[in-house]
Design an enzyme around this catalytic site. Structure first.
Site, PDB file in Angstrom:
ATOM      1  CB  SER A 105      -0.987  -0.151   1.233  1.00  0.00           C
ATOM      2  OG  SER A 105      -1.748   0.834   1.006  1.00  0.00           O
ATOM      3  CG  ASP A 155      -7.132  -2.049  -3.837  1.00  0.00           C
ATOM      4  OD1 ASP A 155      -7.941  -1.154  -3.112  1.00  0.00           O
ATOM      5  OD2 ASP A 155      -5.900  -2.105  -3.919  1.00  0.00           O
ATOM      6  CG  HIS A 186      -5.936  -1.680  -0.134  1.00  0.00           C
ATOM      7  ND1 HIS A 186      -5.235  -1.219  -1.452  1.00  0.00           N
ATOM      8  CD2 HIS A 186      -5.068  -1.242   0.719  1.00  0.00           C
ATOM      9  CE1 HIS A 186      -4.214  -0.490  -1.082  1.00  0.00           C
ATOM     10  NE2 HIS A 186      -4.076  -0.276   0.281  1.00  0.00           N
TER      11      HIS A 186
HETATM   12  C1  MLT Z   1      -1.386   6.002  -0.044  1.00  0.00           C
HETATM   13  O1  MLT Z   1      -1.780   6.877   0.456  1.00  0.00           O
HETATM   14  O2  MLT Z   1      -0.134   5.639  -0.346  1.00  0.00           O
HETATM   15  C2  MLT Z   1      -2.492   4.763  -0.608  1.00  0.00           C
HETATM   16  O3  MLT Z   1      -3.586   5.654  -0.605  1.00  0.00           O
HETATM   17  C3  MLT Z   1      -2.583   3.809  -0.103  1.00  0.00           C
HETATM   18  C4  MLT Z   1      -2.740   4.092   1.438  1.00  0.00           C
HETATM   19  O4  MLT Z   1      -2.052   3.786   2.172  1.00  0.00           O
HETATM   20  O5  MLT Z   1      -4.023   4.124   1.906  1.00  0.00           O
END
Ligand code: MLT
Length: 208
Positions: A105, A155, A186
Protein backbone atom coordinates in the site's frame (compact mmCIF):
# COMPACT_ATOMS: atom_id res chain seq x y z
CA UNK A 1 17.48 1.65 16.10
CA UNK A 2 17.74 4.84 14.07
CA UNK A 3 19.73 5.56 10.93
CA UNK A 4 19.48 9.03 9.34
CA UNK A 5 16.56 9.47 11.76
CA UNK A 6 14.45 6.52 10.63
CA UNK A 7 13.32 4.16 13.35
CA UNK A 8 13.88 0.68 11.96
CA UNK A 9 14.50 -2.99 12.60
CA UNK A 10 17.28 -4.99 11.02
CA UNK A 11 17.54 -8.76 11.03
CA UNK A 12 20.76 -10.16 9.59
CA UNK A 13 20.73 -12.91 6.98
CA UNK A 14 20.87 -16.49 8.17
CA UNK A 15 21.09 -18.11 4.73
CA UNK A 16 24.02 -17.34 2.45
CA UNK A 17 22.91 -15.97 -0.92
CA UNK A 18 19.41 -14.99 0.25
CA UNK A 19 18.60 -11.52 -1.14
CA UNK A 20 18.20 -8.70 1.41
CA UNK A 21 14.66 -7.33 1.62
CA UNK A 22 13.56 -3.77 2.37
CA UNK A 23 10.16 -4.00 4.07
CA UNK A 24 7.84 -1.01 3.72
CA UNK A 25 4.60 -1.04 5.70
CA UNK A 26 1.20 0.45 4.87
CA UNK A 27 -0.45 3.51 6.45
CA UNK A 28 -0.68 3.13 10.22
CA UNK A 29 1.86 0.32 10.30
CA UNK A 30 5.36 0.26 11.69
CA UNK A 31 8.75 -1.40 11.38
CA UNK A 32 7.46 -4.63 12.94
CA UNK A 33 4.54 -5.24 10.58
CA UNK A 34 6.13 -6.93 7.61
CA UNK A 35 8.92 -8.88 9.36
CA UNK A 36 6.78 -12.06 9.44
CA UNK A 37 5.92 -11.62 5.74
CA UNK A 38 9.62 -11.16 4.91
CA UNK A 39 10.48 -14.37 6.74
CA UNK A 40 7.73 -16.26 4.92
CA UNK A 41 8.57 -15.13 1.40
CA UNK A 42 12.34 -15.37 1.70
CA UNK A 43 13.50 -17.43 4.70
CA UNK A 44 16.98 -16.43 5.87
CA UNK A 45 17.10 -13.08 4.05
CA UNK A 46 18.45 -9.99 5.80
CA UNK A 47 15.43 -7.81 6.63
CA UNK A 48 15.66 -4.03 6.77
CA UNK A 49 12.41 -2.49 7.94
CA UNK A 50 12.05 1.28 8.49
CA UNK A 51 9.07 3.09 9.95
CA UNK A 52 7.58 5.84 7.76
CA UNK A 53 8.49 9.29 9.12
CA UNK A 54 5.28 11.12 8.21
CA UNK A 55 2.41 11.04 10.70
CA UNK A 56 -1.20 11.29 9.53
CA UNK A 57 -3.39 11.61 12.62
CA UNK A 58 -0.74 9.62 14.47
CA UNK A 59 -0.44 6.95 11.74
CA UNK A 60 3.03 6.46 10.26
CA UNK A 61 3.35 6.80 6.48
CA UNK A 62 6.19 7.19 4.01
CA UNK A 63 4.94 10.47 2.48
CA UNK A 64 2.23 13.05 2.88
CA UNK A 65 -1.11 12.83 1.06
CA UNK A 66 -3.76 15.46 0.55
CA UNK A 67 -6.60 12.91 0.41
CA UNK A 68 -6.88 9.19 -0.17
CA UNK A 69 -5.06 8.52 -3.44
CA UNK A 70 -4.09 12.21 -3.84
CA UNK A 71 -0.44 12.66 -3.03
CA UNK A 72 1.70 15.63 -2.06
CA UNK A 73 4.13 14.89 -4.88
CA UNK A 74 6.87 17.24 -3.68
CA UNK A 75 6.84 15.28 -0.47
CA UNK A 76 6.83 11.96 -2.36
CA UNK A 77 9.99 13.03 -4.19
CA UNK A 78 11.72 14.30 -1.09
CA UNK A 79 10.82 11.26 1.00
CA UNK A 80 11.83 8.81 -1.73
CA UNK A 81 15.32 10.35 -1.80
CA UNK A 82 15.45 10.32 1.99
CA UNK A 83 14.62 6.60 1.90
CA UNK A 84 17.38 6.15 -0.69
CA UNK A 85 19.86 7.76 1.73
CA UNK A 86 18.64 5.50 4.51
CA UNK A 87 19.21 2.41 2.36
CA UNK A 88 22.70 3.60 1.38
CA UNK A 89 23.78 4.09 4.99
CA UNK A 90 22.19 0.84 6.16
CA UNK A 91 23.98 -1.02 3.35
CA UNK A 92 27.28 0.41 4.49
CA UNK A 93 26.63 -0.30 8.13
CA UNK A 94 25.51 -3.91 7.62
CA UNK A 95 27.45 -4.77 4.47
CA UNK A 96 24.41 -5.84 2.47
CA UNK A 97 23.68 -5.71 -1.26
CA UNK A 98 21.00 -3.46 -2.75
CA UNK A 99 17.74 -4.85 -1.35
CA UNK A 100 14.57 -5.98 -3.04
CA UNK A 101 11.77 -3.75 -1.76
CA UNK A 102 8.63 -5.46 -0.46
CA UNK A 103 6.05 -2.73 0.01
CA UNK A 104 2.39 -2.84 0.91
CA UNK A 105 0.00 0.00 0.00
CA UNK A 106 1.68 3.27 1.06
CA UNK A 107 4.95 1.31 1.36
CA UNK A 108 4.51 -0.03 -2.18
CA UNK A 109 3.89 3.49 -3.42
CA UNK A 110 7.11 4.88 -1.93
CA UNK A 111 8.98 1.86 -3.35
CA UNK A 112 7.57 2.66 -6.81
CA UNK A 113 8.62 6.30 -6.38
CA UNK A 114 12.12 5.25 -5.32
CA UNK A 115 12.42 2.97 -8.36
CA UNK A 116 11.57 5.92 -10.60
CA UNK A 117 13.71 8.47 -8.75
CA UNK A 118 16.77 6.42 -7.83
CA UNK A 119 16.72 3.04 -9.63
CA UNK A 120 20.08 1.89 -8.26
CA UNK A 121 18.79 1.99 -4.68
CA UNK A 122 16.82 -1.23 -5.22
CA UNK A 123 17.65 -4.58 -6.81
CA UNK A 124 13.97 -5.08 -7.60
CA UNK A 125 10.59 -4.75 -5.97
CA UNK A 126 7.48 -6.58 -4.89
CA UNK A 127 4.69 -4.01 -4.96
CA UNK A 128 1.54 -5.08 -3.12
CA UNK A 129 -1.49 -2.90 -4.04
CA UNK A 130 0.66 -0.12 -5.49
CA UNK A 131 -0.54 2.88 -7.47
CA UNK A 132 1.16 5.54 -9.62
CA UNK A 133 3.11 7.66 -7.11
CA UNK A 134 4.07 10.59 -9.36
CA UNK A 135 2.01 12.10 -12.17
CA UNK A 136 5.13 13.38 -13.90
CA UNK A 137 7.97 11.03 -12.95
CA UNK A 138 11.58 11.49 -14.09
CA UNK A 139 12.74 9.40 -17.03
CA UNK A 140 14.08 6.38 -15.19
CA UNK A 141 16.33 3.68 -16.64
CA UNK A 142 15.11 0.46 -15.09
CA UNK A 143 16.69 -1.92 -17.58
CA UNK A 144 16.15 -5.49 -16.50
CA UNK A 145 14.94 -4.49 -13.01
CA UNK A 146 12.53 -7.18 -11.82
CA UNK A 147 9.22 -6.02 -10.42
CA UNK A 148 6.30 -8.10 -9.17
CA UNK A 149 3.09 -6.07 -8.98
CA UNK A 150 0.21 -7.75 -7.17
CA UNK A 151 -3.07 -5.87 -7.53
CA UNK A 152 -6.55 -6.53 -6.19
CA UNK A 153 -9.40 -6.79 -8.67
CA UNK A 154 -11.81 -5.37 -6.08
CA UNK A 155 -9.38 -2.88 -4.50
CA UNK A 156 -11.44 0.17 -3.40
CA UNK A 157 -8.27 2.31 -3.09
CA UNK A 158 -6.41 1.43 -6.29
CA UNK A 159 -8.56 1.41 -9.46
CA UNK A 160 -7.56 -1.15 -12.10
CA UNK A 161 -6.62 1.58 -14.60
CA UNK A 162 -4.19 3.05 -12.07
CA UNK A 163 -2.26 -0.16 -11.38
CA UNK A 164 -2.22 -0.89 -15.13
CA UNK A 165 -0.72 2.57 -15.67
CA UNK A 166 1.96 1.88 -13.07
CA UNK A 167 2.82 -1.44 -14.76
CA UNK A 168 3.12 0.37 -18.11
CA UNK A 169 5.20 3.19 -16.61
CA UNK A 170 7.69 0.76 -15.11
CA UNK A 171 7.92 -1.46 -18.17
CA UNK A 172 8.28 1.54 -20.49
CA UNK A 173 11.29 2.49 -18.35
CA UNK A 174 12.77 -0.96 -19.04
CA UNK A 175 11.70 -2.94 -15.97
CA UNK A 176 10.71 -6.57 -16.27
CA UNK A 177 7.23 -6.28 -14.74
CA UNK A 178 5.08 -9.23 -13.78
CA UNK A 179 1.61 -7.94 -12.84
CA UNK A 180 -0.97 -10.29 -11.41
CA UNK A 181 -4.52 -9.26 -10.60
CA UNK A 182 -5.87 -11.20 -7.64
CA UNK A 183 -9.60 -11.73 -6.98
CA UNK A 184 -9.43 -9.72 -3.74
CA UNK A 185 -9.47 -6.16 -2.36
CA UNK A 186 -6.75 -4.01 -0.76
CA UNK A 187 -5.86 -6.38 2.07
CA UNK A 188 -3.06 -8.91 1.85
CA UNK A 189 -3.92 -12.55 1.32
CA UNK A 190 -2.23 -15.94 1.28
CA UNK A 191 -1.93 -15.56 -2.50
CA UNK A 192 0.40 -12.59 -1.98
CA UNK A 193 2.67 -14.76 0.14
CA UNK A 194 2.67 -17.68 -2.26
CA UNK A 195 3.21 -15.58 -5.38
CA UNK A 196 5.92 -13.43 -3.79
CA UNK A 197 7.76 -16.44 -2.54
CA UNK A 198 7.59 -18.14 -5.93
CA UNK A 199 8.70 -14.99 -7.74
CA UNK A 200 11.69 -14.49 -5.42
CA UNK A 201 12.64 -18.13 -5.87
CA UNK A 202 12.60 -17.63 -9.64
CA UNK A 203 14.85 -14.58 -9.39
CA UNK A 204 17.33 -16.45 -7.20
CA UNK A 205 17.39 -19.38 -9.57
CA UNK A 206 18.12 -17.06 -12.53
CA UNK A 207 20.85 -15.23 -10.57
CA UNK A 208 22.58 -18.48 -9.47
C1 MLT B 1 -1.35 5.96 -0.13
O1 MLT B 1 -1.74 6.93 0.49
O2 MLT B 1 -0.17 5.67 -0.31
C2 MLT B 1 -2.42 5.09 -0.70
O3 MLT B 1 -3.63 5.76 -0.71
C3 MLT B 1 -2.53 3.79 0.03
C4 MLT B 1 -2.82 3.99 1.48
O4 MLT B 1 -1.89 4.15 2.23
O5 MLT B 1 -3.99 3.98 1.87
Amino acid sequence: MTETSFIYRFEPASRPGAPPLLLLHGTGGDENDLLPLGGMISPGSALLSPRGRVLEHGMPRFFRRLAEGVFDEDDVRRRALELGDFIASARERYGIAAPIAVGFSNGANIAAALLLMQPDALAGAILLRAMVPLSNPPRAKLDGKQVLLLSGQADPIVPAHNSAKLAALLSDAGADVDQKILPIGHQLSQADVTLSRGWLGGINARAA
